[in-house]
Design an enzyme around this catalytic site. Structure first.
Site, PDB file in Angstrom:
ATOM      1  CE  LYS A 101     -54.504  89.539  33.620  1.00 35.72           C
ATOM      2  NZ  LYS A 101     -54.538  88.998  35.147  1.00 35.72           N
TER       3      LYS A 101
HETATM    4  C1  LIG Z   1     -53.901  89.312  36.268  1.00 33.79           C
HETATM    5  C2  LIG Z   1     -54.072  88.568  37.400  1.00 33.79           C
HETATM    6  C3  LIG Z   1     -53.704  89.160  38.515  1.00 33.79           C
HETATM    7  C4  LIG Z   1     -53.388  90.424  39.077  1.00 33.79           C
HETATM    8  O1  LIG Z   1     -54.279  91.448  38.416  1.00 33.79           O
HETATM    9  P1  LIG Z   1     -53.814  92.831  38.072  1.00 33.79           P
HETATM   10  O2  LIG Z   1     -55.053  93.608  37.495  1.00 33.79           O
HETATM   11  O3  LIG Z   1     -52.660  92.887  37.371  1.00 33.79           O
HETATM   12  O4  LIG Z   1     -53.407  93.740  39.471  1.00 33.79           O
HETATM   13  C5  LIG Z   1     -54.134  88.166  39.733  1.00 33.79           C
HETATM   14  N1  LIG Z   1     -54.574  86.876  39.661  1.00 33.79           N
HETATM   15  C6  LIG Z   1     -54.803  86.165  38.537  1.00 33.79           C
HETATM   16  C7  LIG Z   1     -55.197  84.973  38.328  1.00 33.79           C
HETATM   17  C8  LIG Z   1     -54.554  87.206  37.195  1.00 33.79           C
HETATM   18  O5  LIG Z   1     -54.710  86.543  35.934  1.00 33.79           O
END
Ligand SMILES: *Cc1c(COP(=O)(O)O)cnc(C)c1O
Length: 495
Positions: A113
């Site tokens: 993120k």
């Molecule tokens: C948010 C997240 C995901 C999923 O990503 P999306 O964009 O919501 O599909 C997968 N792994 C981790 C560690 C995340 O923080």
């Protein structure tokens, strides 16, 4: 280039409004009117660029009204200045002869993120200025664990913003919770919600559409904005690392020019893998986009059958950031595959609200199956994968990344498609120490933050500095609310 709502392609807005507003007023998601195509020599041009320079190259065409020097300054602020603990920012590691791990967790909160949430605050505050907005943006976030911390860190003490994060009380790991509860900054707030992620997300959506609340806050000088992955300002920075990873493989001679590479993405809200699709459409030679889910496998079923059905059991898994039954960003993909048919998208979304399921047309289904493959993996398989990656390759994976490694292996076994593949690694294993240690066979797992040192001792791998420092930080927040109580939490936070 204008942005249109996925529910009405006549609803056109400049990018600064799309980013400041987050969600279109008709409930749709802002999406570019058209995807910009990389020129034939673009990948060559980017070969020797830094990640920051690649970010400018990829993002600038989507940011009408922003100057190149402005975007360059954002990229430097987001990805430079030792914000990330490796200078490549998003390094590509070789795991075996045709499998690579794109590590997206070298930022301040150790989750992918950060790739977007280090950039979004710059895009947002610049957008507010361009829109001559006087009010303060109140960013509301529903988090399944990683978004919350990354958004808090990204927006901490950013002028003209306040940020309030809601997380499901029992749906995040102990370390994720501690990361949020110890967040620094004068403009931040954190509150637990009883229930699961969908409860928190539905609650936040309700706050966004509460007109009385909106008017009350406007009178106090606030408006709501979103840092969730529905905001275009989050999707755009994510395109960059797919382009960048392909350039890295080319530069290191791992692949030939034009050679296709599959991508396998641990998926929840569909934002990360959507960015891979955009990169592919822009001209990066990506092959299959493999959508990896945990036991909450609503997307696996959807891609395989064309039926999206959220009427099913919800599971809390060891990959909590993927514990999602409503993948918001899928709406953007439906919009692309319907040929920008807002009415059709609206009808699917209405059915999802009313009935909890919808079935896409044959045409849309075959487009999904042309570009995507899908699979899922339960907790036991994810743990076995963590153990196997460690014993075979001395590669330490977190549970989310492990889901993707497992699904890639499944995909290869089923299809025989063994071309090089990039697995997107979305979190540091040190965010999920207890489950990783358990997967590796450790019987006596330490309590609290002591697990961080324990994982280092067990593997000899150093923990990221920000996680190692957690044990010395004071908890600043302790509020829990029911879903109904969220309005009062907002009013209290802004009073
Ligand atoms: C948010 C997240 C995901 C999923 O990503 P999306 O964009 O919501 O599909 C997968 N792994 C981790 C560690 C995340 O923080």
């Amino acid at each position: 280039m204008y942005y249109v709502s996925t529910r009405n392609s006549k609803h056109k807005r400049p990018v600064s409004e799309a980013i400041a507003q987050g969600l279109a007023y008709d409930g749709g998601l802002f999406t570019p009117e058209l995807l910009f195509k990389l020129s034939p020599n673009a990948l060559d041009t980017m070969l020797d660029m830094s990640y920051q320079q690649r970010a400018v190259y990829v993002m600038k065409p989507y940011l009408d009204g922003f100057s190149t020097s402005e975007v360059a300054a954002f990229a430097q602020a987001a990805y430079g200045n030792q914000k990330f603990d490796v200078k490549e920012v998003a390094p590509v590691r070789k795991v075996d002869s045709n499998t690579y791990s794109l590590e997206l967790w070298h930022g301040p909160t150790c989750a992918f993120k950060d790739m977007a949430l280090q950039m979004l605050p710059h895009l947002l505050t610049a957008s507010l200025q361009k829109n001559a907005e006087q009010k303060t943006a109140c960013i509301l976030v529903a988090t399944s664990g990683d978004t919350g911390k990354a958004a808090l860190e990204g927006f901490r003490d950013v002028e003209q913003t306040r940020i309030l994060v809601f997380y499901p009380k029992d749906g995040v790991s102990e370390i994720q919770e501690l990361q949020m509860l110890t967040q620094a900054g004068d403009n931040v707030g954190v509150c637990a919600v009883q229930g699961n992620f969908d409860d928190a997300q539905t609650g936040v959506k309700r706050l966004f559409s509460d007109e009385i609340l909106r008017d009350t806050l406007a009178a106090q000088g606030y408006f709501f904005s979103s840092a969730n992955s529905i905001n275009w300002g989050r999707v755009l920075p994510q395109i960059v690392y797919y382009v960048s990873a392909y350039c890295d493989l080319l530069r290191e001679g791992r692949i030939a020019k034009g050679q296709a590479v599959n991508v396998c993405v641990p998926t929840g809200n569909f934002g990360d893998i959507l960015a891979a699709y955009y990169a592919k459409e822009m001209g990066v030679p990506l092959g299959r986009l493999i959508c990896a889910s945990n036991k909450n496998n609503v997307l696996t079923d959807f891609i395989n059958t064309g039926v999206y059905d959220k009427n099913r059991a919800f599971y809390n898994t060891i990959s909590p950031s993927m514990d999602i039954l409503i993948s918001s960003n899928l709406e953007r993909m439906l919009f692309e595959f319907s040929g920008h048919n807002g009415e059709q998208v609206q009808s699917y979304m209405d059915l999802l609200v009313r009935e909890g399921w919808y079935e896409v047309s044959q045409d849309i289904k075959s487009k999904f199956q042309k570009h995507f493959a899908a699979g899922y993996c339960d907790d036991a398989q994810a743990k076995a994968t963590i153990a196997k990656l460690w014993s075979d390759s001395r590669y330490l994976a977190d549970p989310h990344s492990a889901v993707a490694f497992h699904v890639l292996e499944q995909y290869r076994a089923e299809t025989g498609d063994n071309i090089p593949a990039i697995v997107v690694s979305t979190a540091s294993p040190f965010k999920f120490c207890a489950d990783v240690l358990d997967a590796l066979g450790e019987k006596k797992i330490a309590q609290g933050t002591a697990v961080i040192d324990q994982l280092t001792q067990y593997t000899g791998v150093q923990a990221p500095a920000s996680l190692a420092a957690l044990k010395d930080r004071a908890v600043r927040f302790d509020q829990t609310t029911s879903r109904e109580g969220m309005v009062n939490v907002v009013l209290g936070f802004l009073s």
